[in-house]
Design a protein around this motif. Structure first.
Motif, PDB file in Angstrom:
ATOM      1  N   PRO B  55       0.793  -1.224   0.000  1.00  0.00           N
ATOM      2  CA  PRO B  55       0.000   0.000   0.000  1.00  0.00           C
ATOM      3  C   PRO B  55       0.828   1.278   0.000  1.00  0.00           C
ATOM      4  CG  PRO B  55      -0.145  -1.111   2.132  1.00  0.00           C
ATOM      5  CD  PRO B  55       0.629  -2.014   1.225  1.00  0.00           C
ATOM      6  N   ASP B  56       2.116   1.175   0.348  1.00  0.00           N
ATOM      7  CA  ASP B  56       2.958   2.366   0.369  1.00  0.00           C
ATOM      8  C   ASP B  56       4.334   2.010  -0.185  1.00  0.00           C
ATOM      9  OD1 ASP B  56       3.831   4.886   2.905  1.00  0.00           O
ATOM     10  OD2 ASP B  56       4.338   4.712   0.779  1.00  0.00           O
ATOM     11  N   LYS B  57       4.572   2.422  -1.417  1.00  0.00           N
ATOM     12  CA  LYS B  57       5.897   2.218  -2.014  1.00  0.00           C
ATOM     13  C   LYS B  57       6.481   3.550  -2.453  1.00  0.00           C
ATOM     14  CE  LYS B  57       3.473   0.287  -6.009  1.00  0.00           C
ATOM     15  NZ  LYS B  57       3.379  -0.894  -6.903  1.00  0.00           N
ATOM     16  N   SER B  58       6.024   4.586  -1.786  1.00  0.00           N
ATOM     17  CA  SER B  58       6.413   5.929  -2.183  1.00  0.00           C
ATOM     18  C   SER B  58       7.878   6.241  -1.905  1.00  0.00           C
ATOM     19  CB  SER B  58       5.526   6.954  -1.464  1.00  0.00           C
ATOM     20  OG  SER B  58       5.684   6.830  -0.055  1.00  0.00           O
ATOM     21  N   GLY B  59       8.554   5.430  -1.090  1.00  0.00           N
ATOM     22  CA  GLY B  59       9.952   5.695  -0.762  1.00  0.00           C
ATOM     23  C   GLY B  59      10.947   5.109  -1.740  1.00  0.00           C
ATOM     24  N   LEU B  60      10.494   4.298  -2.674  1.00  0.00           N
ATOM     25  CA  LEU B  60      11.429   3.738  -3.664  1.00  0.00           C
ATOM     26  C   LEU B  60      12.035   4.895  -4.460  1.00  0.00           C
ATOM     27  CD1 LEU B  60       9.425   0.630  -4.908  1.00  0.00           C
ATOM     28  CD2 LEU B  60      11.326   0.681  -3.280  1.00  0.00           C
ATOM     29  N   PRO B  61      13.374   4.989  -4.496  1.00  0.00           N
ATOM     30  CA  PRO B  61      14.003   6.194  -5.063  1.00  0.00           C
ATOM     31  C   PRO B  61      13.910   6.322  -6.577  1.00  0.00           C
ATOM     32  CG  PRO B  61      15.660   4.676  -4.200  1.00  0.00           C
ATOM     33  CD  PRO B  61      14.345   4.098  -3.860  1.00  0.00           C
ATOM     34  N   SER B  62      13.753   5.215  -7.287  1.00  0.00           N
ATOM     35  CA  SER B  62      13.645   5.294  -8.748  1.00  0.00           C
ATOM     36  C   SER B  62      13.009   4.015  -9.264  1.00  0.00           C
ATOM     37  CB  SER B  62      15.035   5.480  -9.385  1.00  0.00           C
ATOM     38  OG  SER B  62      15.760   4.269  -9.346  1.00  0.00           O
ATOM     39  N   ASP B  63      12.722   3.980 -10.556  1.00  0.00           N
ATOM     40  CA  ASP B  63      12.103   2.780 -11.126  1.00  0.00           C
ATOM     41  C   ASP B  63      13.106   1.636 -11.261  1.00  0.00           C
ATOM     42  OD1 ASP B  63      11.944   4.064 -14.561  1.00  0.00           O
ATOM     43  OD2 ASP B  63      13.624   3.669 -13.220  1.00  0.00           O
ATOM     44  N   ARG B  64      14.362   1.849 -10.863  1.00  0.00           N
ATOM     45  CA  ARG B  64      15.311   0.738 -10.838  1.00  0.00           C
ATOM     46  C   ARG B  64      15.075  -0.154  -9.623  1.00  0.00           C
ATOM     47  NH1 ARG B  64      19.984   1.653  -9.644  1.00  0.00           N
ATOM     48  NH2 ARG B  64      19.906   3.811  -8.868  1.00  0.00           N
ATOM     49  N   PHE B  65      14.319   0.368  -8.672  1.00  0.00           N
ATOM     50  CA  PHE B  65      14.038  -0.364  -7.431  1.00  0.00           C
ATOM     51  C   PHE B  65      12.650  -0.992  -7.502  1.00  0.00           C
ATOM     52  CE2 PHE B  65      17.339   0.972  -4.323  1.00  0.00           C
ATOM     53  CZ  PHE B  65      18.012   1.892  -5.113  1.00  0.00           C
ATOM     54  N   SER B  66      12.558  -2.258  -7.126  1.00  0.00           N
ATOM     55  CA  SER B  66      11.261  -2.917  -7.035  1.00  0.00           C
ATOM     56  C   SER B  66      11.317  -3.935  -5.907  1.00  0.00           C
ATOM     57  CB  SER B  66      10.903  -3.600  -8.358  1.00  0.00           C
ATOM     58  OG  SER B  66      11.837  -4.623  -8.651  1.00  0.00           O
ATOM     59  N   ALA B  67      10.166  -4.310  -5.426  1.00  0.00           N
ATOM     60  CA  ALA B  67      10.107  -5.297  -4.350  1.00  0.00           C
ATOM     61  C   ALA B  67       8.837  -6.101  -4.499  1.00  0.00           C
ATOM     62  CB  ALA B  67      10.163  -4.632  -2.982  1.00  0.00           C
ATOM     63  N   GLU B  68       8.906  -7.320  -4.036  1.00  0.00           N
ATOM     64  CA  GLU B  68       7.719  -8.158  -3.994  1.00  0.00           C
ATOM     65  C   GLU B  68       7.746  -8.983  -2.722  1.00  0.00           C
ATOM     66  OE1 GLU B  68       7.579 -10.807  -7.317  1.00  0.00           O
ATOM     67  OE2 GLU B  68       9.224 -12.035  -6.596  1.00  0.00           O
ATOM     68  N   ARG B  69       6.546  -9.457  -2.377  1.00  0.00           N
ATOM     69  CA  ARG B  69       6.418 -10.333  -1.225  1.00  0.00           C
ATOM     70  C   ARG B  69       5.472 -11.451  -1.628  1.00  0.00           C
ATOM     71  NH1 ARG B  69       4.018  -9.000   4.837  1.00  0.00           N
ATOM     72  NH2 ARG B  69       4.984 -10.784   5.877  1.00  0.00           N
ATOM     73  N   THR B  70       5.841 -12.660  -1.317  1.00  0.00           N
ATOM     74  CA  THR B  70       5.036 -13.806  -1.716  1.00  0.00           C
ATOM     75  C   THR B  70       4.631 -14.627  -0.502  1.00  0.00           C
ATOM     76  OG1 THR B  70       7.043 -15.091  -2.100  1.00  0.00           O
ATOM     77  CG2 THR B  70       6.078 -13.965  -4.006  1.00  0.00           C
TER      78      THR B  70
END
Lengths: 110, 116
Positions: B55-70
């Motif tokens: 719900p909050d991924k606003s801190g990712l500094p650029s589109d080079r950063f991504s995260a997932e959780r499974t």
């Protein structure tokens, strides 16, 4: 609005003395104010926390003082010990996101 | 162990390479967070997961950063085309609840990333 400002950046105290670290915030919606302690090479760990409906909370040698009108809160470490030497972070949150201060490196000399 | 586990503990990579950092939260914790700590700096929020959604991924500094959780458990933070300014300690934390009852965050020991 999301910033938490912490001071001092570093602090040196003699064993048995009182360590005081201060934080100030802007966002009046913050409703949870924890302090975290971090030793080198480790992740931060919760030390003590307060909600804005009280002005002071004490746990052992650690006390948080909270001044809602001034939007400030502080950590007092009584009878500081060399084992307290660590980096301390204040933080504030509303909801899910914790915003941290820049940290204070505390050194307690024996 | 019962704590938050992160791997690798240290990663040295060359500029332009992709890296993956892994976080195993405490069993049963529904909320998971990624923070970044640069040398001598505070903790910079990156992303928050509640279950498998972010719900909050606003801190990712650029589109080079991504995260997932499974599976409501393990999370992976991926940094593509790494840059030298990405060098930092990446900290993962979990908490029993998220949202307005976040409470105590339990942090792992971090993954130290060095980009040459």
């Amino acid at each position: 609005q999301q910033q938490v400002k912490q001071s001092p950046q570093s602090l040196i105290v003699q064993k048995g003395g009182i360590s005081i670290i201060n934080c100030a915030y802007e966002n009046t919606a913050f409703d949870y104010f924890p302090w975290y302690q971090q030793f080198p090479g480790k992740g931060p760990a919760l030390l003590i926390a307060i909600r804005p409906d009280v002005s002071e909370k004490k746990e052992g040698r650690f006390t948080i003082s909270f001044n809602k009108s001034a939007k400030q809160f502080s950590l007092h470490i009584m009878d500081s010990q060399p084992g307290d030497s660590a980096t301390y972070f204040c933080a504030a949150s509303r909801g899910s996101r914790l915003t941290f201060g820049e940290g204070t490196q505390l050194t307690v000399n024996p | 162990g019962a704590g938050v586990s992160q791997s690798p503990s240290n990663k040295v990579t060359e500029k332009g390479k992709d890296v993956e950092l892994r976080c195993d939260p405490i069993s049963g914790h529904t909320a998971l967070y990624w923070y970044r700590q640069s040398l001598g700096q505070g903790l910079e929020f990156l992303i928050y997961f509640q279950g498998n959604s972010a719900p909050d991924k606003s801190g990712l500094p650029s589109d080079r950063f991504s995260a997932e959780r499974t599976g409501g458990s393990v999370s992976t933070l991926t940094i593509q085309r790494t840059q030298q300014e990405d060098s930092a300690v990446y900290l993962c934390a979990s908490s029993l609840f998220g949202g307005s009852n976040t409470g105590e965050l339990f942090f792992g020991e971090g993954s130290r990333l060095t980009v040459l």
